[in-house]
Structure formats: structure tokens, C-alpha cells
Motif scaffolding. Sequence first.
Motif, short mmCIF file in Angstrom:
data_model
loop_
_atom_site.label_atom_id
_atom_site.label_comp_id
_atom_site.label_asym_id
_atom_site.label_seq_id
_atom_site.Cartn_x
_atom_site.Cartn_y
_atom_site.Cartn_z
N ALA A 37 29.65 64.06 75.77
CA ALA A 37 30.32 63.24 76.78
C ALA A 37 30.62 61.83 76.30
CB ALA A 37 29.48 63.19 78.05
N THR B 100 34.05 60.17 77.03
CA THR B 100 34.48 59.82 78.38
C THR B 100 34.54 58.31 78.61
OG1 THR B 100 32.19 59.95 79.21
CG2 THR B 100 33.55 61.96 79.34
N SER B 101 33.92 57.52 77.73
CA SER B 101 33.95 56.07 77.90
C SER B 101 35.37 55.52 77.84
CB SER B 101 33.08 55.38 76.83
OG SER B 101 33.57 55.67 75.53
N LYS C 89 38.81 55.83 81.42
CA LYS C 89 39.39 54.91 82.40
C LYS C 89 40.67 54.24 81.89
CE LYS C 89 35.16 53.87 84.95
NZ LYS C 89 34.20 52.81 85.37
N LEU D 119 34.82 66.03 83.68
CA LEU D 119 34.19 64.84 83.11
C LEU D 119 35.14 63.65 83.10
CD1 LEU D 119 32.32 66.51 80.11
CD2 LEU D 119 31.26 65.52 82.15
N GLU E 97 35.91 62.45 86.75
CA GLU E 97 34.70 61.86 87.32
C GLU E 97 34.50 60.45 86.79
OE1 GLU E 97 30.04 63.12 88.13
OE2 GLU E 97 31.17 64.08 86.52
N GLU E 98 34.75 60.26 85.49
CA GLU E 98 34.63 58.94 84.88
C GLU E 98 35.66 57.98 85.48
OE1 GLU E 98 33.11 55.98 82.32
OE2 GLU E 98 32.32 57.97 82.81
N ARG E 99 36.82 58.52 85.85
CA ARG E 99 37.88 57.69 86.42
C ARG E 99 37.71 57.49 87.92
NH1 ARG E 99 42.51 57.14 83.36
NH2 ARG E 99 43.86 57.16 85.20
N SER F 263 34.31 65.44 91.82
CA SER F 263 33.82 66.42 90.86
C SER F 263 34.47 67.76 91.09
CB SER F 263 32.30 66.56 90.96
OG SER F 263 31.84 67.61 90.15
#
Length: 292
Positions: free
Chosen positions: A4, A7-8, A11, A265, A268-270, A274
Motif C-alpha cells: 500500500a 497510495t500516498s 490524492k 485503496l 479510500e486514500e482520496r 470503501s
Amino acid sequence: MADASWTSSAKSLKGVILDLCGVLYDSGEDGGTPIPGSVEAVKRLKASDLKLRFCTNETQASRDRFVAKLQRMGFDISVCEVFSPAPAAVAVLQDRGLRPHLLVYDGLLPEFDSVDKTNPNCVVIGDAAEQFSYQNLNDAFRVLIGLEKPVLFSLGKGRYYKETDGLNLDVGPYMKALEYACDVEAEVIGKPSAAFFHSVLHDMGLEPHEVLMIGDDLVNDVGGAQRCGMKGLQVRTGKYRPSDEKHPSVTADGTVDDLAQAVDLMLEERGGASLTSCWGRAGGETGDSLTQ
């Protein structure tokens, strides 16, 4: 298990490019089978604020027929969203005034109806499947070897792809055979060509660092995208092999079990909802495999 760490950057994304075979579905004699969760994953991407395009090296059917097949599987997809090698090759041939000898699958021939094929001065090779006979390869060889400056176009350079009954040879090995026999380097139209990827980015109106490529082919999907400045995510479906995660020259920015997990994933990060609960209802599975 999903890595994961990628995923940083989710955004800051403005667009996503998806490979098709091996990511959305597995091909086969019956037309193919959607990979579990992929239909819903595409719907979620379309409902998000991300721009979405599909980038494929599919060369066994015209784009219209290929997209129609995907629509029958339940995918929300239109022809204008799909980028494939054949239309790009036609544009190159017309721009350079070239007349091709075609070694392609019969279903792809209509894509080249607008091109003059008399007295060929180049060869175009695609995934011709059963058409890769000795005679047909030799015919292509004779065209090339008879030219003062042989020109060979290859609609991709994949080594193999997955169908429902197992792995099949792709166009790459046959391209290499003609390169060796004729002492020529093929011009690749399709992934991993930088020009092909940039044509998709241009259509999206986005810069490479704003886009994520998701594919099953580590070298052509992920590596090709990374060389253009995009991030590349590999799914463990399609042609994925465990050895990909220890490849000597290409390292994916992340590896996930499937497209459904990638979308879950990423969104969800954005800040999106879910997928686990809705996929559990729609697909008859729990969300455990998506959140490990």
C-alpha cells in the motif's frame, strides 16, 4: 497482500489508465470472462473525479467489436476511451505513405481498409494467433528481405498473455524472429512505446505525474508507463508471475491482488467510500481479501 506504499500519491492523481486483458478480464474462446470485482471497479472509477482511459495491445479484433464484447461483459466503456495499436498504425502508415503487408489476425483486417496494400513496402505484424504459420511468416520475411530499407512495424512486443485455458505466445517472439532474419529493428506501435502512452496522456489533457497506469504486464504496462513519468501499479491477475516482484530492471510502484483492490485503496486514500461492503453484496464475497 497488497503493497500500500503507492497510495500516498493517490490524492494528487487526476487520471488512471487501465490495461484490459488480464486486468478487466481474461480472454478465451468464448469471448472471455470478467475478473471478479472488475466491472464494479470500473464503475467506481467512472463515478469518481478521476479521468479514465483504457490502453490495450489487443490486436485480434477491430476496436468496435472489441469494445462491444466488453460491453456485453457488463463494462461501462466506449470506443473513444480505448487506445489500441491498429488505429495508431494506420495513422503512421498514411502519414509516411507506406503500403503494408499485413500479418495480423483476420478480425483486425477491417481496421486497415483505408490503407493501400498493393506492392507492399513494409510489414505490419500483430498477434496473429493461428495465422502465425511458417508460410505466413516466410511471406512477411520475403517482403522485408526484398526491400532496400526494410520497415517492420509491430503492434506491441508482449511475450505472452493469459487466456482462460492458460498462457499463449504473444506477438513479441514472432517480431524477434523477423528482426533476426532480416537484420532490422521493429518500430513498436502500442505499449511500451512512449509515443503510444503520450497519445493517451494528450487525450486526457494531463501530465505524466498526474496519472497512474494499472496493468498485469510488468515490463510493457508498468515499465513503459514509468519511463514516461507515470506511476505503474501491477495486479496479480492475468500474466502476472511471482517472479515479477523480483524483476532485475523493473520495479512496480505497487502490487495489488486485483483491480478491485487497487480501486478500493486508491479511492479510500482520496476520501471515497470503501468498496469492501458493496463488493461483498454485489459479488457474493467478503471484503477480507481487499483489505489485507
